[in-house]
Write a protein that holds these residues in place. Structure first.
Motif, PDB file in Angstrom:
ATOM      1  N   THR A  53       3.103  -8.142  -9.772  1.00 35.01           N
ATOM      2  CA  THR A  53       2.907  -8.338  -8.340  1.00 35.01           C
ATOM      3  C   THR A  53       3.100  -7.011  -7.625  1.00 35.01           C
ATOM      4  O   THR A  53       3.981  -6.230  -7.975  1.00 35.01           O
ATOM      5  N   ARG A  54       2.266  -6.794  -6.624  1.00 41.50           N
ATOM      6  CA  ARG A  54       2.368  -5.570  -5.821  1.00 41.50           C
ATOM      7  C   ARG A  54       3.357  -5.806  -4.689  1.00 41.50           C
ATOM      8  O   ARG A  54       3.261  -6.809  -3.974  1.00 41.50           O
ATOM      9  N   HIS A  55       4.294  -4.899  -4.542  1.00 42.64           N
ATOM     10  CA  HIS A  55       5.319  -5.032  -3.506  1.00 42.64           C
ATOM     11  C   HIS A  55       5.249  -3.832  -2.577  1.00 42.64           C
ATOM     12  O   HIS A  55       5.280  -2.685  -3.037  1.00 42.64           O
ATOM     13  N   LYS A  56       5.210  -4.106  -1.279  1.00 40.60           N
ATOM     14  CA  LYS A  56       5.270  -3.014  -0.295  1.00 40.60           C
ATOM     15  C   LYS A  56       6.713  -2.528  -0.237  1.00 40.60           C
ATOM     16  O   LYS A  56       7.643  -3.333  -0.045  1.00 40.60           O
ATOM     17  N   ILE A  57       6.906  -1.224  -0.407  1.00 43.12           N
ATOM     18  CA  ILE A  57       8.278  -0.704  -0.445  1.00 43.12           C
ATOM     19  C   ILE A  57       8.567   0.280   0.682  1.00 43.12           C
ATOM     20  O   ILE A  57       9.699   0.753   0.800  1.00 43.12           O
TER      21      ILE A  57
ATOM     22  N   VAL B 145       2.414   2.898  -8.886  1.00 47.22           N
ATOM     23  CA  VAL B 145       2.726   3.051  -7.470  1.00 47.22           C
ATOM     24  C   VAL B 145       1.493   3.609  -6.769  1.00 47.22           C
ATOM     25  O   VAL B 145       0.785   4.446  -7.331  1.00 47.22           O
ATOM     26  N   GLU B 146       1.204   3.104  -5.586  1.00 51.55           N
ATOM     27  CA  GLU B 146       0.012   3.578  -4.864  1.00 51.55           C
ATOM     28  C   GLU B 146       0.236   3.488  -3.362  1.00 51.55           C
ATOM     29  O   GLU B 146       1.143   2.780  -2.890  1.00 51.55           O
TER      30      GLU B 146
ATOM     31  N   ASN C 134      -1.637   2.612   0.264  1.00 50.43           N
ATOM     32  CA  ASN C 134      -2.772   1.921   0.873  1.00 50.43           C
ATOM     33  C   ASN C 134      -2.490   1.814   2.372  1.00 50.43           C
ATOM     34  O   ASN C 134      -1.459   1.252   2.760  1.00 50.43           O
TER      35      ASN C 134
ATOM     36  N   ASP D 159       0.922   2.736   3.573  1.00 53.30           N
ATOM     37  CA  ASP D 159       2.059   1.993   3.041  1.00 53.30           C
ATOM     38  C   ASP D 159       2.134   2.215   1.531  1.00 53.30           C
ATOM     39  O   ASP D 159       1.106   2.357   0.863  1.00 53.30           O
TER      40      ASP D 159
ATOM     41  N   TYR E 254       3.133   0.967  -2.231  1.00 52.40           N
ATOM     42  CA  TYR E 254       3.261  -0.266  -3.011  1.00 52.40           C
ATOM     43  C   TYR E 254       3.667   0.064  -4.445  1.00 52.40           C
ATOM     44  O   TYR E 254       3.177   1.037  -5.023  1.00 52.40           O
TER      45      TYR E 254
ATOM     46  N   GLU F 160       4.031  -1.832  -8.309  1.00 50.74           N
ATOM     47  CA  GLU F 160       3.659  -3.032  -9.074  1.00 50.74           C
ATOM     48  C   GLU F 160       4.773  -3.359 -10.064  1.00 50.74           C
ATOM     49  O   GLU F 160       5.164  -2.524 -10.874  1.00 50.74           O
TER      50      GLU F 160
END
Ligand code: FES
Length: 102
Positions: free
Chosen positions: A2-6, A91-92, A94, A97, A99, A101
């Motif tokens: 799951t992708r999480h905004k950090i 990590v990316e 977008n 922000d 994100y 994984e």
């Protein structure tokens, strides 16, 4: 996975790092020359806090702050014994922000 905004890119300027927790996992995120990397936060040696690691931008490695074990940012490998490694995470960025994984 799951992708999480950090966080936001402004939270992590070049040459900086931060420690976060996602789904109970402690993760260290690094900005090295604008490229983001994410590693497990607890060092495999004695659980030192990798978010506080010293960055070697030329070699794309980090040194654990406690006993200076050196790890590759891309692979998480311990440079002295490549059978040992830190877990890595995708990590990316977008829309500015960040994100991770997990
Ligand atoms: S705890 Fe990281 S090198 Fe010892």
């Amino acid at each position: 996975m799951t992708r999480h905004k950090i966080g936001h890119v402004e939270d992590l300027p070049e040459g900086e790092s931060l420690g976060i927790e996602v789904d109970g996992l402690e993760i260290a995120v690094f900005n090295v020359d604008g490229e983001l990397h994410a590693l497990q936060n607890k060092c495999i040696h004695k659980q030192g806090p990798m978010y506080d690691a010293e960055i070697n931008a030329n070699e794309k490695t980090v040194y654990c702050p406690w006993h200076y074990w050196e790890f590759e940012l891309d692979s998480g490998e311990f440079v002295v014994d490549r059978d040992k490694r830190l877990r890595t995470f995708d990590v990316e960025v977008n829309d500015d922000d960040i994100y991770v994984e997990v």
